[in-house]
Design an enzyme around this catalytic site. Sequence first.
Site, PDB file in Angstrom:
ATOM      1  N   ASP A  87       0.835  -1.201   0.000  1.00 34.31           N
ATOM      2  CA  ASP A  87       0.000   0.000   0.000  1.00 34.31           C
ATOM      3  C   ASP A  87       0.874   1.256   0.000  1.00 34.31           C
ATOM      4  O   ASP A  87       1.819   1.360   0.792  1.00 34.31           O
ATOM      5  CB  ASP A  87      -0.911   0.024   1.236  1.00 34.31           C
ATOM      6  CG  ASP A  87      -2.024  -1.000   1.143  1.00 34.31           C
ATOM      7  OD1 ASP A  87      -2.188  -1.617   0.075  1.00 34.31           O
ATOM      8  OD2 ASP A  87      -2.738  -1.178   2.153  1.00 34.31           O
ATOM      9  N   ASN A 141     -12.190   8.647   5.292  1.00 37.66           N
ATOM     10  CA  ASN A 141     -12.492   7.721   4.184  1.00 37.66           C
ATOM     11  C   ASN A 141     -11.241   7.289   3.446  1.00 37.66           C
ATOM     12  O   ASN A 141     -10.246   7.993   3.443  1.00 37.66           O
ATOM     13  CB  ASN A 141     -13.434   8.393   3.194  1.00 37.66           C
ATOM     14  CG  ASN A 141     -14.711   8.845   3.869  1.00 37.66           C
ATOM     15  OD1 ASN A 141     -15.310   8.084   4.619  1.00 37.66           O
ATOM     16  ND2 ASN A 141     -15.108  10.079   3.627  1.00 37.66           N
ATOM     17  N   ARG A 142     -11.364   6.135   2.792  1.00 40.96           N
ATOM     18  CA  ARG A 142     -10.234   5.682   1.984  1.00 40.96           C
ATOM     19  C   ARG A 142     -10.733   5.226   0.622  1.00 40.96           C
ATOM     20  O   ARG A 142     -11.782   4.648   0.472  1.00 40.96           O
ATOM     21  CB  ARG A 142      -9.412   4.633   2.709  1.00 40.96           C
ATOM     22  CG  ARG A 142      -9.754   3.175   2.913  1.00 40.96           C
ATOM     23  CD  ARG A 142     -10.845   2.531   2.380  1.00 40.96           C
ATOM     24  NE  ARG A 142     -11.143   1.151   2.351  1.00 40.96           N
ATOM     25  CZ  ARG A 142     -11.973   0.683   1.431  1.00 40.96           C
ATOM     26  NH1 ARG A 142     -12.473   1.463   0.508  1.00 40.96           N
ATOM     27  NH2 ARG A 142     -12.292  -0.578   1.444  1.00 40.96           N
ATOM     28  N   ASP A 181     -10.983  -5.841   6.331  1.00 44.74           N
ATOM     29  CA  ASP A 181     -10.038  -6.966   6.418  1.00 44.74           C
ATOM     30  C   ASP A 181      -9.828  -7.352   7.876  1.00 44.74           C
ATOM     31  O   ASP A 181      -9.758  -8.533   8.215  1.00 44.74           O
ATOM     32  CB  ASP A 181      -8.676  -6.584   5.834  1.00 44.74           C
ATOM     33  CG  ASP A 181      -8.763  -6.123   4.399  1.00 44.74           C
ATOM     34  OD1 ASP A 181      -9.715  -6.518   3.704  1.00 44.74           O
ATOM     35  OD2 ASP A 181      -7.876  -5.364   3.971  1.00 44.74           O
TER      36      ASP A 181
HETATM   37  C1  26A Z   1      -8.076  -6.619  -7.089  1.00 43.75           C
HETATM   38  N1  26A Z   1      -8.023  -5.559  -6.130  1.00 43.75           N
HETATM   39  C2  26A Z   1      -8.622  -4.303  -6.523  1.00 43.75           C
HETATM   40  C3  26A Z   1      -7.452  -5.771  -4.868  1.00 43.75           C
HETATM   41  C4  26A Z   1      -7.319  -4.773  -3.892  1.00 43.75           C
HETATM   42  C5  26A Z   1      -6.780  -5.135  -2.632  1.00 43.75           C
HETATM   43  N2  26A Z   1      -6.383  -6.376  -2.356  1.00 43.75           N
HETATM   44  C6  26A Z   1      -6.514  -7.272  -3.322  1.00 43.75           C
HETATM   45  N3  26A Z   1      -7.018  -7.004  -4.544  1.00 43.75           N
HETATM   46  N4  26A Z   1      -7.626  -3.452  -3.841  1.00 43.75           N
HETATM   47  C7  26A Z   1      -7.283  -3.022  -2.616  1.00 43.75           C
HETATM   48  N5  26A Z   1      -6.764  -4.031  -1.886  1.00 43.75           N
HETATM   49  C8  26A Z   1      -6.250  -4.000  -0.514  1.00 43.75           C
HETATM   50  O1  26A Z   1      -7.310  -3.763   0.346  1.00 43.75           O
HETATM   51  C9  26A Z   1      -6.737  -3.338   1.568  1.00 43.75           C
HETATM   52  C10 26A Z   1      -7.741  -2.572   2.367  1.00 43.75           C
HETATM   53  O2  26A Z   1      -8.854  -3.317   2.628  1.00 43.75           O
HETATM   54  C11 26A Z   1      -5.257  -2.905  -0.251  1.00 43.75           C
HETATM   55  O3  26A Z   1      -3.942  -3.355  -0.501  1.00 43.75           O
HETATM   56  C12 26A Z   1      -5.486  -2.557   1.218  1.00 43.75           C
HETATM   57  O4  26A Z   1      -4.417  -3.002   2.059  1.00 43.75           O
END
Ligand code: 26A
Length: 346
Positions: free
Chosen positions: A20, A132-133, A300
């Site tokens: 991230d 927000n994120r 998560d």
């Molecule tokens: C396929 N995508 C879009 C993703 C992600 C993801 N992890 C796996 N596949 N898009 C964001 N994240 C992760 O979600 C976390 C927050 O819930 C980010 O890396 C972040 O740590």
Amino acid sequence: MQGENLRENLLLGMGNPLLDISANVDKQFLQKYNMKENNAILADESHKNLTGDLIDQYKAEFIAGGSVQNTLRVAQWLLEKPRVTTFFGCVGTDKYSQILKEGAQSEGVNVIYQLNDTVPTGTCAVLITGPNRSLCADLGAANCFTIDHIKNPANRKLIEGAQYFYISGFFLTVSPPTILETAKHALANDRPFIMNLSAPFVSQLYKEPLMQVMPYIDLLFGNETEAETFATEQNFGTKDLKEIALKICKLPKQNEARSRVCVITNGHNPVILARDGKITEYPVDVLTREQLVDTNGAGDAFAGGFLAQYIQEQPLDVCVRCGVWAATQIVQRSGCTFSGKATFQP
Ligand code: 26A
């Protein structure tokens, strides 16, 4: 909290390992990249300068991420015993993958990456606006994961030895065959197969593989926007989260002996749990604006807390309360991070 029934490789997860790149930005920056608050998307051509901009213009932090890996890290934090969880995903042979591996391993996850030496490790731009994120993932090597990884004899053993399987909806963008094969293995051995709706786009753009795997899902997580989008795509004819959760439980299921559980988080509103035609709601601790740092990783962490109890066969009430506890900790810090001992009291 260290249960006696814990063993190595009890829970096996698969997903996209991502580093991230996180920064606080203004709303104009979000608009520049056509991003929405609290959404998660896949990067396309229009995002090619995004991480560069974040690093150059904002004080971007590098934090271990990837949805499933986050969940397993949080579960390990609660479980204390190392390597109860195993993680599969694909990374490049670069510095970013070293950071990811060292991070997750030091927190107790047994990290077994598939390596790709031509494509760089995936990253996820995390744009924080207030609490927000907004996430934009550039999957890189994560997208190169192949089913060979679970066919390799050593990894096959890990699949055979695991009792619980957890895969994100996000992973449907990468390897539906791997997901289906794992789901069928779980069914054949009567082991719980668990997934997460992950993001609204998964229900929209990956509807077909999602519905192919749905009959195998014993436990499904999602948040309010993901549940609403799923319901719209499936023509459920309702926006009511409780009705949606009940309808998800009723979708066709292979293993009829194990009724499906659907858990929907809803920000600071109560968590909804549906099972056997019944709804239970669980309150969430309300934080002040000062306590709330960012919601990156909240979902998560909820899954991680829930699963830490679930794999110890704790009642669902305890699972949800532990999920809420873990999410409450994580939103008070930047990204999906924690420190010290987990102090959850069942
Ligand atoms: C396929 N995508 C879009 C993703 C992600 C993801 N992890 C796996 N596949 N898009 C964001 N994240 C992760 O979600 C976390 C927050 O819930 C980010 O890396 C972040 O740590």
